[in-house]
Scaffold this motif. Structure first.
Motif, mmCIF file in Angstrom:
data_model
loop_
_atom_site.group_PDB
_atom_site.id
_atom_site.type_symbol
_atom_site.label_atom_id
_atom_site.label_comp_id
_atom_site.label_asym_id
_atom_site.label_seq_id
_atom_site.Cartn_x
_atom_site.Cartn_y
_atom_site.Cartn_z
ATOM 1 N N SER A 12 47.655 25.002 -17.439
ATOM 2 C CA SER A 12 47.013 25.326 -18.540
ATOM 3 C C SER A 12 45.613 26.180 -17.903
ATOM 4 O O SER A 12 45.029 26.963 -18.587
ATOM 5 C CB SER A 12 46.463 23.938 -19.018
ATOM 6 N N SER A 43 33.945 19.465 -15.170
ATOM 7 C CA SER A 43 34.544 18.586 -16.091
ATOM 8 C C SER A 43 34.262 17.308 -15.579
ATOM 9 O O SER A 43 33.671 16.344 -16.489
ATOM 10 C CB SER A 43 35.865 18.955 -16.549
ATOM 11 N N GLU A 69 31.090 22.773 -25.210
ATOM 12 C CA GLU A 69 31.777 24.089 -25.131
ATOM 13 C C GLU A 69 31.068 25.192 -25.532
ATOM 14 O O GLU A 69 31.062 26.468 -24.605
ATOM 15 C CB GLU A 69 33.062 23.904 -25.961
ATOM 16 N N TRP A 86 38.329 25.636 -21.656
ATOM 17 C CA TRP A 86 39.118 24.717 -20.649
ATOM 18 C C TRP A 86 38.502 23.607 -20.132
ATOM 19 O O TRP A 86 39.078 22.407 -19.953
ATOM 20 C CB TRP A 86 39.562 25.306 -19.529
ATOM 21 N N SER A 88 35.887 21.887 -21.502
ATOM 22 C CA SER A 88 35.764 20.986 -22.568
ATOM 23 C C SER A 88 36.978 20.353 -23.197
ATOM 24 O O SER A 88 37.016 18.938 -23.146
ATOM 25 C CB SER A 88 35.143 21.651 -23.936
ATOM 26 N N ARG A 89 38.211 20.993 -22.816
ATOM 27 C CA ARG A 89 39.288 20.329 -23.037
ATOM 28 C C ARG A 89 39.721 19.213 -21.885
ATOM 29 O O ARG A 89 40.295 18.312 -22.206
ATOM 30 C CB ARG A 89 40.570 21.279 -23.401
ATOM 31 N N ARG A 90 39.349 19.597 -20.644
ATOM 32 C CA ARG A 90 39.513 18.655 -19.528
ATOM 33 C C ARG A 90 38.742 17.560 -19.847
ATOM 34 O O ARG A 90 39.172 16.528 -19.554
ATOM 35 C CB ARG A 90 39.386 19.582 -18.270
ATOM 36 N N GLU A 93 40.022 15.131 -22.156
ATOM 37 C CA GLU A 93 41.322 14.386 -21.619
ATOM 38 C C GLU A 93 40.703 13.427 -20.475
ATOM 39 O O GLU A 93 41.476 12.176 -20.721
ATOM 40 C CB GLU A 93 42.072 15.497 -20.763
ATOM 41 N N TYR A 98 41.134 12.429 -27.443
ATOM 42 C CA TYR A 98 42.137 13.404 -28.009
ATOM 43 C C TYR A 98 41.827 13.701 -29.325
ATOM 44 O O TYR A 98 42.079 13.277 -30.441
ATOM 45 C CB TYR A 98 43.680 12.922 -27.500
#
Length: 98
Positions: A12, A43, A69, A86, A88-90, A93, A98
């Motif tokens: 990713s 993160s 983000e 990336w 913010s998505r990490r 996680e 989710y």
């Protein structure tokens, strides 16, 4: 083998630095590795802040992530906009949001 070569960079993150065909990196691997370390560390460091905003201030999970983000992807950020997304998505996680 040096320590830096033992870092496993997720696809990713590699995808942020690949060409359109996703077959080759546009950025030298050493630089990608350095950028990944910065983004992963950031993160990890944002976990406590995101939890505080969510639990103590009562802000919804999605709103917390959107605010973080936006801050990471702004014009004054040291991250690229793609890296901000990336991170913010990490973060989501790591928080199991989710």
């Amino acid at each position: 083998m040096s320590d830096e070569n033992q870092i496993l960079i997720p696809d990713s993150f590699l995808d942020l630095h690949r060409d359109r065909s996703r077959s080759r990196l546009r950025t030298p691997l050493a630089e990608v590795r350095d950028r990944y370390e910065v983004c992963e560390d950031l993160s990890q460091q944002l976990v406590a802040q995101a939890q505080h905003i969510h639990f103590d201030l009562g802000v919804a999970e999605v709103e917390v992530l959107m605010r973080i983000e936006a801050g990471l992807s702004g014009p004054d950020s040291v991250l690229s906009p793609e890296e901000g997304v990336w991170v913010s998505r990490r973060l989501a996680e790591l928080l199991h949001w989710y």
